[in-house]
Enzyme design. Structure first.
Site, PDB file in Angstrom:
ATOM      1  N   GLY A 101      37.379  48.525  34.978  1.00 35.64           N
ATOM      2  CA  GLY A 101      38.814  48.801  35.049  1.00 35.64           C
ATOM      3  C   GLY A 101      39.267  49.688  36.195  1.00 35.64           C
ATOM      4  N   SER A 102      38.524  49.707  37.310  1.00 31.66           N
ATOM      5  CA  SER A 102      38.974  50.569  38.418  1.00 31.66           C
ATOM      6  C   SER A 102      40.243  50.022  39.071  1.00 31.66           C
ATOM      7  CB  SER A 102      37.863  50.765  39.453  1.00 31.66           C
ATOM      8  OG  SER A 102      37.603  49.572  40.151  1.00 31.66           O
ATOM      9  N   ASN A 103      40.403  48.711  39.101  1.00 27.27           N
ATOM     10  CA  ASN A 103      41.657  48.152  39.640  1.00 27.27           C
ATOM     11  C   ASN A 103      42.820  48.453  38.706  1.00 27.27           C
ATOM     12  OD1 ASN A 103      41.416  46.515  42.255  1.00 27.27           O
ATOM     13  ND2 ASN A 103      39.572  45.936  41.121  1.00 27.27           N
ATOM     14  N   ARG A 127      36.646  35.667  32.420  1.00 21.95           N
ATOM     15  CA  ARG A 127      36.790  34.399  31.691  1.00 21.95           C
ATOM     16  C   ARG A 127      37.834  33.577  32.420  1.00 21.95           C
ATOM     17  NH1 ARG A 127      35.792  33.713  25.899  1.00 21.95           N
ATOM     18  NH2 ARG A 127      37.572  32.308  25.786  1.00 21.95           N
ATOM     19  N   ASN A 185      45.467  37.627  40.436  1.00 22.02           N
ATOM     20  CA  ASN A 185      44.063  37.986  40.293  1.00 22.02           C
ATOM     21  C   ASN A 185      43.608  38.679  41.576  1.00 22.02           C
ATOM     22  OD1 ASN A 185      41.372  37.985  39.198  1.00 22.02           O
ATOM     23  ND2 ASN A 185      40.883  36.252  40.533  1.00 22.02           N
ATOM     24  N   HIS A 237      40.243  39.110  43.904  1.00 16.27           N
ATOM     25  CA  HIS A 237      38.924  38.515  44.112  1.00 16.27           C
ATOM     26  C   HIS A 237      38.228  39.241  45.269  1.00 16.27           C
ATOM     27  CE1 HIS A 237      35.821  35.481  43.960  1.00 16.27           C
ATOM     28  NE2 HIS A 237      35.894  35.381  45.271  1.00 16.27           N
ATOM     29  N   LEU A 289      39.622  27.312  40.337  1.00 16.33           N
ATOM     30  CA  LEU A 289      38.858  28.561  40.386  1.00 16.33           C
ATOM     31  C   LEU A 289      39.194  29.304  41.685  1.00 16.33           C
ATOM     32  CD1 LEU A 289      36.523  30.418  39.333  1.00 16.33           C
ATOM     33  CD2 LEU A 289      34.968  28.987  40.681  1.00 16.33           C
ATOM     34  N   ASP A 290      39.817  30.477  41.559  1.00 20.57           N
ATOM     35  CA  ASP A 290      40.158  31.322  42.717  1.00 20.57           C
ATOM     36  C   ASP A 290      40.887  30.525  43.807  1.00 20.57           C
ATOM     37  OD1 ASP A 290      38.858  33.509  41.511  1.00 20.57           O
ATOM     38  OD2 ASP A 290      36.919  32.868  42.288  1.00 20.57           O
ATOM     39  N   GLU A 310      40.370  46.822  47.578  1.00 22.78           N
ATOM     40  CA  GLU A 310      40.997  46.213  46.392  1.00 22.78           C
ATOM     41  C   GLU A 310      42.018  47.170  45.799  1.00 22.78           C
ATOM     42  OE1 GLU A 310      38.306  44.545  43.462  1.00 22.78           O
ATOM     43  OE2 GLU A 310      36.791  44.177  44.977  1.00 22.78           O
TER      44      GLU A 310
HETATM   45  C1  GRF Z   1      36.394  43.728  41.186  1.00 20.56           C
HETATM   46  O1  GRF Z   1      35.450  43.698  42.231  1.00 20.56           O
HETATM   47  C2  GRF Z   1      37.297  42.523  41.250  1.00 20.56           C
HETATM   48  O2  GRF Z   1      37.548  42.094  42.537  1.00 20.56           O
HETATM   49  C3  GRF Z   1      36.492  41.480  40.518  1.00 20.56           C
HETATM   50  O3  GRF Z   1      35.869  42.176  39.472  1.00 20.56           O
HETATM   51  C4  GRF Z   1      35.725  43.556  39.834  1.00 20.56           C
HETATM   52  C5  GRF Z   1      36.403  44.337  38.771  1.00 20.56           C
HETATM   53  O4  GRF Z   1      36.262  45.717  38.935  1.00 20.56           O
HETATM   54  N1  GRF Z   1      37.341  40.405  40.075  1.00 20.56           N
HETATM   55  P1  GRF Z   1      37.108  46.724  38.066  1.00 20.56           P
HETATM   56  O5  GRF Z   1      36.882  46.336  36.599  1.00 20.56           O
HETATM   57  O6  GRF Z   1      38.547  46.579  38.449  1.00 20.56           O
HETATM   58  O7  GRF Z   1      36.555  48.078  38.374  1.00 20.56           O
END
Ligand code: GRF
Length: 218
Positions: free
Chosen positions: A13-15, A92, A108, A110, A145-146, A175
């Site tokens: 969950g860092s994003n 998922r 999303n 990526h 997909l992406d 990110e």
């Molecule tokens: C990130 O590298 C994101 O790009 C990918 O999964 C990772 C998730 O990291 N889809 P976090 O859970 O947001 O730390």
């Protein structure tokens, strides 16, 4: 009017945290994360949400078939009257019903410069391929997909001392910049979709694309 956001997560969950921080610091105005949904009960992202007073929901995939699971997600989105759905480390595939219901309202992040290196372990794919420039992409989610329209990208150079881990860490820093920025642009109504192209209104596109090492938040 406040844009109501839901975030789908599976892990760290860092994003999610970067977006929470941007909202709390008012870099993204008129937006709130109303609910965080995880398909894994142990996801640290759930704890991050609770730490910030955000509703955190664990939806157990073991209790549903694929369609039923997507409906369960949709129910939560409806319950909170969600405008924008963010996938942030959600491991998922989303069902078509959700994608149709939230067309161009699902983003999303990526960890590669799409359309290269789709799917899992994108940083490893890029590293093993020997690219000299890697990076990350925020895109709208479509049925592939992406594969949805690209909103923002940020690149990082690959240096000879890099390992997969150091490269992954450097990409992650980017990110945390471009995901909140993409959300801000959405919330401010500055994204215009023309086919595959997402136009960034009132911005000089080249500044966005060429911002290695640059924090372009205002
Ligand atoms: C990130 O590298 C994101 O790009 C990918 O999964 C990772 C998730 O990291 N889809 P976090 O859970 O947001 O730390």
């Amino acid at each position: 009017m406040t844009v109501k956001i839901a975030v789908l997560v599976s892990g760290r969950g860092s994003n999610l945290q970067a977006i929470i921080n941007s909202i709390e610091k008012d870099r993204i105005k008129n937006a709130a994360i109303n609910v965080v949904i995880s398909n894994r009960t142990v996801a640290y992202a759930l704890e991050r949400a609770r730490n910030h007073g955000i509703n955190a929901v664990f939806l157990d995939p073991g209790k549903y078939d694929k369609t039923g699971y997507d409906r369960a997600i949709l129910d939560v989105l409806k319950q909170y009257d969600i405008d924008l759905l963010l996938l942030a480390g959600y491991f998922r595939l989303l069902g078509n019903e959700i994608i149709e219901a939230y067309r161009y309202r699902i983003m999303n992040i990526h960890p590669a410069l799409l359309p290269a290196f789709k799917g899992l372990h994108a940083q490893r794919q890029a590293f093993e391929y020997g690219v000299k420039v890697a990076g990350c992409t925020v895109h709208f989610v479509d049925e592939g997909l992406d594969s949805g329209p690209i909103i923002l990208q940020s690149c990082v150079p690959v240096i000879s001392e890099d390992t997969e881990e150091t490269l992954t860490a450097r990409i992650l820093e980017k990110e945390h910049i471009i995901y909140p920025e993409a959300v801000r642009l959405f919330v401010e109504g500055k994204l215009k979709i023309e086919g595959r192209n997402v136009l960034l209104l009132n911005r000089v596109t080249d500044q966005i694309h060429d911002q290695t090492g640059t924090d372009f938040t205002d």
